[in-house]
Design a protein around this motif. Structure first.
Motif, mmCIF file in Angstrom:
data_model
loop_
_atom_site.group_PDB
_atom_site.id
_atom_site.type_symbol
_atom_site.label_atom_id
_atom_site.label_comp_id
_atom_site.label_asym_id
_atom_site.label_seq_id
_atom_site.Cartn_x
_atom_site.Cartn_y
_atom_site.Cartn_z
ATOM 1 N N THR A 114 0.831 -1.200 0.000
ATOM 2 C CA THR A 114 0.000 0.000 0.000
ATOM 3 C C THR A 114 0.868 1.255 0.000
ATOM 4 O O THR A 114 0.586 2.219 -0.716
ATOM 5 C CB THR A 114 -0.932 -0.020 1.215
ATOM 6 O OG1 THR A 114 -1.704 -1.213 1.169
ATOM 7 C CG2 THR A 114 -1.859 1.168 1.221
ATOM 8 N N GLN A 127 -7.353 -0.196 -1.414
ATOM 9 C CA GLN A 127 -7.577 -1.516 -0.845
ATOM 10 C C GLN A 127 -9.011 -1.687 -0.345
ATOM 11 O O GLN A 127 -9.644 -2.703 -0.553
ATOM 12 C CB GLN A 127 -6.582 -1.691 0.311
ATOM 13 C CG GLN A 127 -6.528 -3.066 0.895
ATOM 14 C CD GLN A 127 -5.265 -3.257 1.733
ATOM 15 O OE1 GLN A 127 -4.406 -2.387 1.804
ATOM 16 N NE2 GLN A 127 -5.149 -4.395 2.350
ATOM 17 N N ASP A 134 -4.808 -1.929 -5.476
ATOM 18 C CA ASP A 134 -4.328 -2.469 -4.214
ATOM 19 C C ASP A 134 -5.267 -3.590 -3.783
ATOM 20 O O ASP A 134 -6.392 -3.345 -3.367
ATOM 21 C CB ASP A 134 -4.297 -1.351 -3.155
ATOM 22 C CG ASP A 134 -3.440 -1.721 -1.967
ATOM 23 O OD1 ASP A 134 -2.974 -2.879 -1.919
ATOM 24 O OD2 ASP A 134 -3.238 -0.857 -1.102
ATOM 25 N N GLU A 135 -4.784 -4.825 -3.919
ATOM 26 C CA GLU A 135 -5.538 -6.012 -3.515
ATOM 27 C C GLU A 135 -6.984 -6.021 -4.015
ATOM 28 O O GLU A 135 -7.920 -6.068 -3.230
ATOM 29 C CB GLU A 135 -5.528 -6.144 -1.991
ATOM 30 C CG GLU A 135 -4.129 -6.049 -1.446
ATOM 31 C CD GLU A 135 -3.936 -6.828 -0.173
ATOM 32 O OE1 GLU A 135 -4.771 -7.689 0.126
ATOM 33 O OE2 GLU A 135 -2.927 -6.582 0.499
HETATM 34 MG MG LIG Z 1 -2.124 -2.812 1.942
#
Ligand SMILES: [Mg+2]
Ligand SMILES: Nc1ncnc2c1ncn2[C@@H]1O[C@H](COP(=O)(O)OP(=O)(O)OP(=O)(O)O)[C@@H](O)[C@H]1O
Lengths: 288, 260, 248
Positions: free
Chosen positions: A48, A89, A166-167
């Motif tokens: 991140t 995220q 992010d993810e």
């Molecule tokens: Mg993260």
């Protein structure tokens, strides 16, 4: 230095949070145009943080980031975010309007586009994420997976040429993960978007990533083609990760039982082909 | 039930009133409410209340939901009525024995109490109807059209959106405290509530930071742009004219301006 | 109004608020209670304070684009805190904190008025607490009186040398009581008339609310102090945005 073939190029990045946590040190990272790169790391390794630094949302204490050859600090914000789309995220961080349509329209309206163009961009972006039917829904009535797709659509509506996620698959069910990967792959192949995909779910990567960059405790352990990186058993273990399940199964068969398999397959499909090569045809019930 | 959750599920159901332009609904609603509070007689607010009730039944609001919404105003209505009946006026109607005393019910008080009660019900009916057929973002959009201050609207929209996010984490935090016996006894409850409030504020501040980053990444420059409002359709225009006409007509007729 | 009647008032009000605990929800005046004249009067009184808040908001937005998300999110948090049920030991029911005191010492009184006005509108529309025509009166009692009293007390006590905790406690307590007093004033000024004079009406409404509001104020003070201490201990750095632009 400024290679025009690179979409994103970072050199010697170091970043510490105000409380002194060193989240990144000496990170080099690059993304070629049109490439699908995975940023692979375990929890707390700095994915991140790296994304924030690449997106200009956090200023690194050391190092430089170039976007299409241009230094990050020199690019005006408005232009930067039309080039670089960042998906966070947690979808509730970035879904701040009341309805899906309004939220996706936020970016295009900030660009000062006229209402018809905004409308078109919104429907295109939602279409690309198979979320057009959600347009009139309230954000707080969406499921988590739907929220994730809408969040990506919101960024896509800015028409960026680089997408940093992010993810995007975290918290999704198996079919949701696969759907997400397929959608991203389509954007990459058909839309020509360069994609950075931060994740720790290693089983998904062989399906989509061209290259993989492994991050551990704020440093890059390894960057290379997906095949090279994902077969590197020792290095992945050091990073707190593992081989994909198929790969570790076949590796154990090879190492412990001496099954003569060529190379190391990364996906189920590949593994099946390799296995069919060595299994004598007379013991199979069905013939290919 | 720990939190007074607010239900906006109905506002997303499709029906004739839901499809109406929000500007029309806001204008008619406000006119009706202010007409109700300016009324001097019982008839007008009572009529408005029955119209609102009919509207609610028409769009299919569940009766249980309506009763829930009207519980508080009904309580208020009852109290106000009793108070006025007993304490206001000079013409005794009849008297009741209460705790060894005789309570005299006054005529003027009964009238005034009834009027106040009808005003509360009429106003409430309109308010509940308006909010059950208009999603909040449409109300804000209509307010933007009527030139409400931009900063206020932006904060309002941000608040509305994140109430749901923060509420979810607050409810989780509260459940987590409860399962570890954080709410046994007054002292512990208070302690848990204090910590919970602190957690909620800190979470909201952190969320604000992340949201701000995400907004920057989508070209935010300090103000949120609004989409355009479509032109009023002829049907909306007709509805606006007709309902305002009916309201004004009723008002003039019942408040004694025409036949008084 | 004679003595016997006064007693009756008192009895009726108390029983009313015991039997209908929802009526006392953060002391919002319900839709339709105020006649037009009084409804408009309180709107007119509340508007300058709202304007002050919007001016401060604009100034903050100019110095940092973070202002609107910050104010909005603190607003959501305060909204949720004001929906938390607080057990009232004396009245045997639950009531809700006002929250504007806490908001005032965190983001300043004028922004707290802005946030309260939004919270009141949302509560009126989606929880059916309070009302639209009574919005002005409610903004004045909860937003203006609650916030400015809290901020004034807090500032004064810290100036004089009391600790943060004591100051936050008194801010919460007095903001709750100020809201309660002003609401009673608003109710009595609108409802008195005929044989009922303003003074006794005001006193009887105050007395009627007292069993829930007096303990609630104390509890709100405790809550406010704890929440403020928590924020100071954890993420005081995040409040930096609000320091630019002065105290109002
Ligand atoms: Mg993260
Ligand atoms: N705001 C912050 N202040 C201080 N330290 C932080 C902050 N955010 C992250 N860190 C620290 O920086 C390091 C990297 O965090 P980061 O969030 O980048 O990891 P991540 O790879 O994204 O993890 P995850 O997979 O859990 O999301 C961690 O050690 C974390 O504790």
């Amino acid at each position: 230095m400024a290679d025009p073939g690179f979409a994103v190029e970072a050199e010697g990045l170091s970043f510490s949070y105000t409380d002194g946590t060193r989240a990144l040190h000496g990170v080099d990272f690059c993304l070629r145009k049109g490439e699908f790169t995975a940023l692979l790391a375990s929890n707390g390794s700095g994915k991140t943080t790296l994304i924030k630094v690449l997106g200009g949302l956090a200023k690194p204490q050391k190092g430089t980031v170039r976007i299409f050859g241009q230094k990050l600090g020199r690019i005006p914000r408005l232009k930067l975010y039309q080039t670089l789309g960042i998906v966070f995220q947690n979808p509730s961080d970035q879904l701040f309007a009341a309805t899906v349509g309004e939220d996706v329209a936020f970016g295009p309206r900030n660009l000062g586009l006229d209402p018809d163009t905004v409308d078109l961009r919104v429907s295109e972006a939602l279409e690309a994420l198979s979320a057009l039917h959600l347009r009139e829904r309230a954000i707080h009535h969406l499921s988590f997976g739907e929220q994730k797709r809408v969040a990506i659509a919101g960024v896509l509506a800015m028409n960026p040429s680089v997408l940093i996620l992010d993810e995007p698959t975290a918290g999704l069910d198996p079919s949701g993960e696969e759907l997400m990967v397929r959608l991203l792959q389509r954007l990459n192949r058909n839309g020509g978007l360069s994609i950075v995909f931060a994740t720790h779910s290693i089983d998904l990567l062989p399906l989509c990533a061209d290259t993989v960059c492994v991050l551990n405790l704020g440093t890059v352990l390894c960057q290379g083609s997906a095949r090279d990186v994902l077969c590197n058993h020792e290095m992945l273990k050091l990073a707190g990760l593992r081989l994909p399940y198929v790969t570790s199964l076949l590796m154990e068969m090879k190492d412990l039982d001496g099954v003569p398999i060529e190379g190391l397959p990364l996906t189920v499909k590949e593994a099946r082909e390799r296995l069919l090569e060595i299994i004598p045809p007379e013991i199979l019930f069905k013939k290919a | 039930m720990t939190f007074e959750l607010f239900s906006d599920i109905f506002t997303f159901r499709d029906n004739a009133l839901r499809r109406l332009d929000p500007r029309v609904k806001v204008v008619v609603g406000l006119v009706a409410i202010f007409a109700v509070v300016s009324s001097q007689g019982v008839l007008f607010p009572a009529l408005v209340f029955s119209l609102a009730l009919m509207g609610m039944l028409l769009v299919g609001l569940p009766v249980a939901f309506m009763l829930g919404r009207f519980l508080a105003p009904l309580g208020t209505v009852l109290i106000l009525f009793l108070l006025h009946a007993v304490l206001y006026g000079w013409t005794p109607l009849f008297s009741l024995p209460l705790f060894g005393q005789r309570v005299v019910i006054m005529q003027e008080g009964v009238l005034r109490g009834m009027h106040l009660a009808c005003r509360v019900l009429g106003g409430f009916g309109i308010m509940v109807l308006l909010s059950s057929v208009t999603p909040s973002h449409q109300i804000f959009h209509a307010l933007a059209y009527f030139k409400a201050p931009k900063g206020w609207l932006e904060v309002a929209m941000m608040m509305y959106r994140y109430i749901f996010v923060i509420l979810e984490s607050a409810a989780d935090a509260m459940a987590a405290q409860r399962v570890r016996l954080g709410y046994c006894g007054l002292k512990r409850s208070l302690n848990s509530l204090g910590v919970l409030s602190g957690v909620v504020i800190v979470k909201s501040l952190e969320q604000a930071q992340r949201t701000h980053e995400a907004m920057l990444a989508r070209g935010y420059k300090g103000h949120t742009p609004f989409g355009p409002m479509p032109a009023l359709s002829p049907k909306d225009g007709w509805t606006l004219g007709l309902s305002l006409g009916v309201l004004i007509g009723l008002y003039l007729a019942t408040e004694g301006w025409v036949f008084g | 109004m004679n003595g016997k009647n006064k007693l009756l008032w008192f009895f009726l009000f108390v029983s009313a608020f015991v039997f209908f605990p929802r009526v006392s929800f953060a002391m919002h005046i319900s839709e339709g209670i105020l006649p037009l004249k009084w409804a408009l009067f309180w709107f007119v009184l509340a508007v300058p304070f709202l304007y002050l808040g919007l001016v401060r908001l604009r100034r903050l937005t100019e110095s940092s684009s973070q202002a609107i998300p910050m104010v909005g999110l603190v607003g959501s948090a305060v909204f949720i805190i004001s929906c938390m049920p607080i057990p009232i030991p004396v009245a045997g029911s639950c009531s809700h904190p006002v929250g504007s005191g806490l908001a005032a010492i965190i983001i300043g009184p004028s922004l707290s008025v802005v946030v309260s006005s939004i919270a009141l509108l949302l509560q009126a529309l989606f929880l059916a607490h309070g009302g639209l025509s009574t919005l002005g009166a409610n903004i004045f009692s909860m937003g203006v009186a609650g916030s400015f009293v809290a901020y004034g007390v807090f500032w004064l006590m810290v100036r004089v040398g009391f600790g943060w905790m004591a100051a936050a406690f008194m801010a919460g307590l007095l903001s709750d009581w100020a809201t309660y007093a002003v609401t009673s004033l608003e109710l009595s000024s609108a409802l008195h008339g005929g044989s009922g004079a303003f003074g006794p009406m005001f006193v009887s409404i105050l007395l009627a609310f007292a069993p829930t509001q007096v303990p609630l104020g104390i509890l709100e003070g405790v809550l406010c102090a704890m929440a403020y201490a928590f924020v100071r201990a954890r993420r005081f750095d995040l409040l930096g945005v609000f320091e630019k632009g002065g105290a109002t």
